[in-house]
Design an enzyme around this catalytic site. Structure first.
Site, short mmCIF file in Angstrom:
data_model
loop_
_atom_site.label_atom_id
_atom_site.label_comp_id
_atom_site.label_asym_id
_atom_site.label_seq_id
_atom_site.Cartn_x
_atom_site.Cartn_y
_atom_site.Cartn_z
N ASP A 2 32.46 -47.44 27.10
CA ASP A 2 31.89 -47.04 28.58
C ASP A 2 32.62 -48.98 29.46
O ASP A 2 32.41 -49.93 28.59
CB ASP A 2 30.59 -47.52 29.14
CG ASP A 2 29.39 -45.98 29.02
OD1 ASP A 2 30.13 -45.36 27.73
OD2 ASP A 2 28.53 -45.39 29.47
N ASP A 38 29.43 -35.53 27.45
CA ASP A 38 28.67 -36.19 27.01
C ASP A 38 28.49 -36.12 25.25
O ASP A 38 27.98 -35.03 25.12
CB ASP A 38 28.90 -37.16 28.22
CG ASP A 38 28.73 -38.69 27.34
OD1 ASP A 38 29.87 -39.12 26.65
OD2 ASP A 38 27.78 -40.03 28.45
C1 9PG Z 1 24.77 -41.24 30.60
C2 9PG Z 1 26.13 -42.22 30.06
C3 9PG Z 1 27.52 -42.47 31.06
C4 9PG Z 1 28.45 -43.13 30.14
C5 9PG Z 1 28.87 -42.51 29.04
C6 9PG Z 1 27.71 -42.69 28.58
O1 9PG Z 1 27.11 -46.71 22.30
N1 9PG Z 1 25.86 -45.81 23.41
O2 9PG Z 1 24.59 -46.07 22.87
C7 9PG Z 1 26.20 -45.59 24.38
C8 9PG Z 1 25.40 -45.18 25.21
C9 9PG Z 1 25.82 -44.49 26.15
C10 9PG Z 1 26.95 -44.37 26.55
C11 9PG Z 1 28.09 -45.50 25.60
C12 9PG Z 1 27.41 -45.36 24.51
O3 9PG Z 1 27.12 -44.36 27.76
O4 9PG Z 1 29.54 -43.15 28.20
O5 9PG Z 1 30.02 -43.10 31.06
O6 9PG Z 1 27.82 -41.29 31.49
O7 9PG Z 1 26.52 -41.88 29.29
O8 9PG Z 1 24.08 -41.76 30.04
#
Ligand code: 9PG
Length: 442
Positions: free
Chosen positions: A345, A286
């Site tokens: 997400d 990720d």
């Molecule tokens: C774990 C998560 C999950 C999730 C992933 C990811 O834009 N943002 O700040 C942002 C933060 C977290 C995020 C997506 C976007 O989630 O997609 O499935 O694994 O990390 O922390």
């Protein structure tokens, strides 16, 4: 930027943007619509290609953009010539009844008498041919800890769910532990307090007859990690020697690991070889955008080359294990991952908390899942994000329909004990459905 096309359009015309990475909004817009852009500045580096200058008043694609004149005339697609090596930014400006398209690198202009989706699919076929890609491996079904327990997940939650999966005979191949098992972002082999025996837990997953999966953000380094304290020389830096920001999340400042640095590479290898020794054979990697941020590295390579060096290293360390990219620059990942998160997400709410379409919410997740349908079966297996079917998930029926139509990888992320009859029946059905080779025919 160099003008590459001037396309006559009608009032019904539209422009289709494709964004940089998994979470970057990607969709079509009418000519007078405002495209989705970042809302809070710190989000820019986490979900968008931060180094570009995509304005709110222009359309902008990263390596791919299409214009549909809206009057039945052919659609025009503008695409990166070597998408795994260089991803030009592509800008489209409406000037009266003409859309002017410009790019900052090598692009091809393809004119197709077809829908935009079909044109995208044909382009993807041509890329797959050129790179001699083989058909992606079908994805296992998964259960993911994230969307029920988030960072608070504990070993006991996993054990309870394993029992329930058995007693309900759920068709789940892989139990994937998400964010929360580790002490800090970067310290993947040091357990958080809630996981006294991480290796033992993965062994128990396998004792239940399921495969073990793990989440990492392998190219991220938190300011709170031991990695950051002990190995500052492994970070990507700017020209004045300051570590480049990889954004903020978890209320922490994040940095990017230099995937060309021998020490950082050895560290990555150790992490993934250890996971393999623990019996883990499914990886959700990720926030991988971090490895492709512009900056100064140990080796003088482009950000995309550095990114691919990092991915290739992981690929080699994990052997045959299944690799799912997330928060990942899409085109630079072609050929290196088995599956790809193509969307922001999912969340319990339809709208994201601040209106940014790249942030968790069903709106953004659906938007991207539809617009990237053409990638499925050509570049990888599309992951639309997890099935959420418990009561309290806003518009859960709509989300189930979306996953059924556009889900290549099928993963459940409810606490199994949270599901009502509809939720359990829907989860079982979505996990069991056959997945077509393509979502868009060419
Ligand atoms: C774990 C998560 C999950 C999730 C992933 C990811 O834009 N943002 O700040 C942002 C933060 C977290 C995020 C997506 C976007 O989630 O997609 O499935 O694994 O990390 O922390």
């Amino acid at each position: 930027m160099r003008v590459v096309a001037e396309i006559p359009v009608s009032e019904q015309g539209s422009v289709h943007e494709q964004g940089w990475q998994s979470w970057s909004p990607s969709t079509r817009y009418g000519l007078t619509e405002q495209p989705h852009r970042w809302v809070d500045a710190p989000q820019r580096v986490v979900s968008y290609r931060s180094e570009n200058s995509a304005g709110r008043d222009v359309f902008w694609g990263e390596g791919l953009l299409a214009v549909d004149p809206g009057d039945g005339a052919a659609v025009t697609l503008i695409a990166a010539v070597s998408p795994t090596r260089s991803v030009p930014s592509i800008r489209a400006v409406v000037r009266g009844s003409v859309v002017e398209v410009a790019a900052d690198g090598d692009v091809e202009v393809r004119v197709e008498q077809s829908t935009v989706d079909t044109a995208f699919a044909r382009w993807a076929d041509s890329v797959a041919d050129k790179l001699e890609l083989t058909a992606p491996r079908p994805a296992p079904t998964t259960w993911c800890s994230w969307y029920q327990y988030f960072t608070e997940v504990a070993e006991s939650d996993v054990d309870r769910n394993l029992q329930l999966m058995d007693s309900l005979d759920l068709p789940i191949d892989v139990v994937q532990i998400d964010d929360g098992y580790q002490a800090a972002i970067g310290d993947w082999l040091i357990p958080s307090g809630r996981f006294p025996d991480v290796a033992g837990m993965f062994a128990r997953i396998r004792d239940h007859g399921r495969r073990a999966g793990i989440w990492t953000a392998p190219f991220l380094v938190s300011e709170n990690s031991r990695l950051f304290a002990h190995h500052p020389q492994w970070l990507v830096r700017d020209t004045s020697g300051v570590p480049v920001s990889a954004g903020r999340n978890w209320d922490q400042q994040l940095y990017a690991l230099d995937t060309t640095h021998p020490g950082a590479r050895e560290h990555l290898r150790t992490v993934f070889i250890t996971f393999a020794a623990w019996g883990i054979d499914f990886h959700k990697i990720d926030f991988t955008y971090a490895a492709a941020l512009p900056g100064v590295r140990h080796e003088d390579v482009t950000p995309i080359e550095a990114y691919r060096m990092g991915l290739l290293l992981i690929r080699e360390a994990i052997g045959d294990a299944y690799l799912l990219g997330c928060g990942a620059p899409l085109l630079p990942s072609i050929g290196l991952v088995d599956a790809m998160r193509v969307s922001p997400d999912i969340a319990a709410t339809w709208a994201s908390y601040n209106g940014d379409a790249s942030m968790p919410g069903q709106f953004g997740a659906t938007l991207n899942g539809v617009s990237r349908a053409f990638q499925h079966g050509r570049f990888w297996v599309n992951d639309p994000d997890c099935i959420l079917a418990r009561p309290g998930i806003e518009r859960r029926e709509d989300w189930a329909r979306h996953v059924s139509r556009f889900g290549g990888l099928r993963g459940s992320s409810d606490g199994v004990d949270q599901l009502d009859d509809w939720g359990l029946e829907t989860t079982r059905r979505l996990l069991s459905e056959p997945v077509p080779r393509y979502f868009v025919e060419s």
